[in-house]
Write a protein that holds these residues in place. Structure first.
Motif, mmCIF file in Angstrom:
data_model
loop_
_atom_site.group_PDB
_atom_site.id
_atom_site.type_symbol
_atom_site.label_atom_id
_atom_site.label_comp_id
_atom_site.label_asym_id
_atom_site.label_seq_id
_atom_site.Cartn_x
_atom_site.Cartn_y
_atom_site.Cartn_z
ATOM 1 N N PRO A 1 0.806 -1.215 0.013
ATOM 2 C CA PRO A 1 -0.056 -0.112 -0.218
ATOM 3 C C PRO A 1 0.820 1.204 0.060
ATOM 4 C CG PRO A 1 0.277 -0.907 2.096
ATOM 5 C CD PRO A 1 0.648 -1.953 1.259
ATOM 6 N N ASN A 4 0.666 3.812 -2.904
ATOM 7 C CA ASN A 4 -0.605 4.226 -3.204
ATOM 8 C C ASN A 4 -0.647 5.360 -2.165
ATOM 9 O OD1 ASN A 4 -1.771 2.508 -5.098
ATOM 10 N ND2 ASN A 4 -1.934 1.113 -3.533
ATOM 11 N N THR A 47 -7.602 11.383 -0.645
ATOM 12 C CA THR A 47 -7.625 10.067 0.132
ATOM 13 C C THR A 47 -6.726 10.535 1.600
ATOM 14 O OG1 THR A 47 -7.647 8.696 -1.459
ATOM 15 C CG2 THR A 47 -6.960 7.789 0.572
ATOM 16 N N ARG A 72 -10.482 3.467 -10.367
ATOM 17 C CA ARG A 72 -10.593 2.566 -9.687
ATOM 18 C C ARG A 72 -11.871 2.912 -8.671
ATOM 19 N NH1 ARG A 72 -5.588 1.074 -5.718
ATOM 20 N NH2 ARG A 72 -6.006 -1.110 -5.801
ATOM 21 N N ASP A 76 -12.085 -0.719 -3.790
ATOM 22 C CA ASP A 76 -10.791 -1.452 -4.274
ATOM 23 C C ASP A 76 -9.683 -0.680 -3.981
ATOM 24 O OD1 ASP A 76 -12.146 -3.339 -5.751
ATOM 25 O OD2 ASP A 76 -12.095 -2.048 -7.469
ATOM 26 N N SER A 77 -9.947 0.656 -3.884
ATOM 27 C CA SER A 77 -8.773 1.709 -3.211
ATOM 28 C C SER A 77 -8.534 1.500 -1.685
ATOM 29 C CB SER A 77 -9.127 3.124 -3.654
ATOM 30 O OG SER A 77 -8.118 3.862 -3.237
ATOM 31 N N LEU A 79 -9.600 -1.311 0.132
ATOM 32 C CA LEU A 79 -9.127 -2.377 0.603
ATOM 33 C C LEU A 79 -7.512 -2.478 0.232
ATOM 34 C CD1 LEU A 79 -12.000 -4.694 -1.169
ATOM 35 C CD2 LEU A 79 -11.295 -4.396 1.335
ATOM 36 N N SER A 80 -7.037 -1.964 -0.766
ATOM 37 C CA SER A 80 -5.566 -1.984 -1.130
ATOM 38 C C SER A 80 -4.723 -1.196 0.062
ATOM 39 C CB SER A 80 -5.154 -1.411 -2.466
ATOM 40 O OG SER A 80 -5.398 0.066 -2.455
ATOM 41 N N LEU A 81 -5.424 -0.483 0.697
ATOM 42 C CA LEU A 81 -4.816 0.702 1.720
ATOM 43 C C LEU A 81 -4.905 0.001 3.142
ATOM 44 C CD1 LEU A 81 -5.677 3.958 0.445
ATOM 45 C CD2 LEU A 81 -3.571 2.763 0.519
ATOM 46 N N GLY A 82 -5.424 -1.501 3.166
ATOM 47 C CA GLY A 82 -5.601 -2.045 4.293
ATOM 48 C C GLY A 82 -6.793 -1.550 5.243
ATOM 49 N N LYS A 112 -17.040 -9.563 -6.759
ATOM 50 C CA LYS A 112 -15.274 -9.107 -6.776
ATOM 51 C C LYS A 112 -14.790 -9.184 -5.545
ATOM 52 C CE LYS A 112 -12.682 -5.386 -8.925
ATOM 53 N NZ LYS A 112 -12.891 -4.193 -9.776
ATOM 54 N N THR A 113 -15.314 -8.614 -4.550
ATOM 55 C CA THR A 113 -14.478 -8.323 -3.451
ATOM 56 C C THR A 113 -14.899 -9.455 -2.231
ATOM 57 O OG1 THR A 113 -16.209 -6.885 -2.665
ATOM 58 C CG2 THR A 113 -14.213 -6.184 -3.705
#
Length: 411
Positions: A1, A4, A47, A72, A76-77, A79-82, A112-113
């Motif tokens: 992450p 990002n 963000t 995006r 998804d954003s 989730l990718s950042l935890g 998808k998730t």
């Protein structure tokens, strides 16, 4: 992450940091207009302004297909950042934006998730205490179109109410209003409150959802006058003099910027026997009815994704097409256009059936007054003059909650 996070921090160098809370009612919320070269940023794109508030928290999202950061999805954003996303709440049209207007949505799992997906359109329009029990903060990020009867505002209201009742926090990631450059139309009489209009505001209110969230809180419009623990992450480089073209369709039947600009005027036809083009590829850009004798354009509504069983399905409609109207001229008008509504009422012979018997027109208009004015033969100018005092009073309240520099109000 980490890459990002670095990217989002870099964008901060080119944005004006602006964040407001529900209690910040008397702060200076003006935002200077910046050169066009600076691209508008939605709240979700900023963000770095809200990520810390989500770290280590159990999060629920109220999102749909418009909840994008570039190409995006916000889900998804994050989730990718935890970020620990517990569940997704979906409003009208669904999480992916493919459902019909008014279609009841089913709960399920996002393929998808793998996240739990709960409908806020259908039997349950307000998050329950059980659905919020394991949630610390709710993030709301949906693109509005700036008309009172567009139901995402009602969803925001009910989510704020549920959050306030359960002692949770809500963060609204604000987005520009594509019709935010004027105010017009009758102000809703709260005796006519419904899901297509819950607040005493005009059809075109000239506010973003973030600003309206502050108004809902500040004016005590939540049930029992409860106050939501509200943060709004404002847009950067946006003000109310701008016309903003949406990068993603806000719903299946608003396919382009022209339709979005025509929507405040043409949506009133949804409460009549006249088709607004659902079941065609020119939704909210055409009007017609089989018995209309004063039009030159012909079309036949067909059942299609996002418009199953459309009004006047399979019947040839005669009417008008507005796809030739330049977007710039629609922007310059800064008024709801009642001329078509009056004309169609006058031309169609059966006056008793023109307005649907379910009172949907009155709910869209905000009372039964506009319908009665049209039936009485009142002119457009006379009808418009009847709105003036209410619009002036609304704008006094509106100014208290603006987060962005305003247009020159003429109403």
């Amino acid at each position: 992450p980490m890459p990002n996070i670095a990217f989002f921090l870099l964008t901060l160098m080119f944005s004006t940091c602006m964040r407001t809370t529900a209690s910040d009612k008397h702060a200076d919320r003006s935002q200077t207009t910046v050169p066009d070269a600076l691209e508008i940023q939605s709240g979700s794109e900023r963000t770095e302004l809200y990520l810390d508030d989500l770290q280590g928290k159990r999060v629920a999202l109220v999102v749909n297909q418009t909840s994008q950061i570039g190409d995006r999805h916000l889900v998804d954003s994050l989730l990718s950042l935890g970020i620990d996303i517990q569940r997704i709440f979906a409003a009208e049209h669904g999480f992916r934006g493919a459902a019909d207007a008014g279609e009841k949505l089913q709960d399920g799992i996002d393929p998808k998730t793998g996240l739990e997906l709960l409908s806020l359109y259908g039997k349950n329009r307000k998050p329950t205490a059980q659905q919020l029990e394991d949630i610390d903060v709710v993030v709301f990020d949906i693109q509005d179109v700036g008309a009172r009867f567009y139901t995402y505002l009602s969803t925001l209201h009910l989510v704020m109410e549920a959050v306030a009742e359960q002692g949770k926090k809500i963060i609204v990631l604000d987005r520009p209003n594509p019709n935010g450059f004027y105010i017009d139309g009758p102000v809703l009489d709260t005796a006519w409150r419904s899901f297509v209009g819950m607040h005493p505001i005009p059809i075109v209110h000239g506010m973003t959802l973030g600003e309206l969230a502050g108004m809902i809180n500040g004016e005590g419009w939540l049930k029992g006058s409860v106050q939501a623990d509200l943060d709004v992450v404002a847009c950067a480089h946006y003000d109310h003099s701008m016309s903003y073209e949406l990068p993603v369709k806000p719903s299946p039947n608003l396919p382009n910027h022209r339709a979005v600009l025509l929507y405040p005027s043409l949506c009133l036809f949804e409460g009549t026997i006249v088709s607004v083009g659902r079941g065609t590829q020119e939704q909210f850009q055409i009007l017609g009815h089989p018995d209309f004798t004063s039009g030159t354009y012909r079309f036949i509504p067909r059942s299609m994704p996002g418009a199953t069983y459309p009004k006047l399905e399979g019947k040839e409609c005669i009417g008008d097409r507005f796809t030739h109207i330049a977007v710039d001229s629609l922007i310059r008008r800064t008024e709801i256009d009642l001329s078509h509504l009056i004309r169609y009422y006058n031309v169609l012979k059966d006056k008793n059936t023109f307005f649907l018997k379910n009172n949907f027109f009155d709910k869209l208009a905000g009372s039964d007054i506009l319908r009665k004015q049209i039936i009485s033969g009142m002119s457009e100018d006379h009808i418009r003059s009847s709105w003036r005092d209410d619009l002036a009073q609304f704008n006094k309240i509106r100014k208290k909650y603006l987060l962005y520099a305003d247009f020159d109000v003429q109403k």
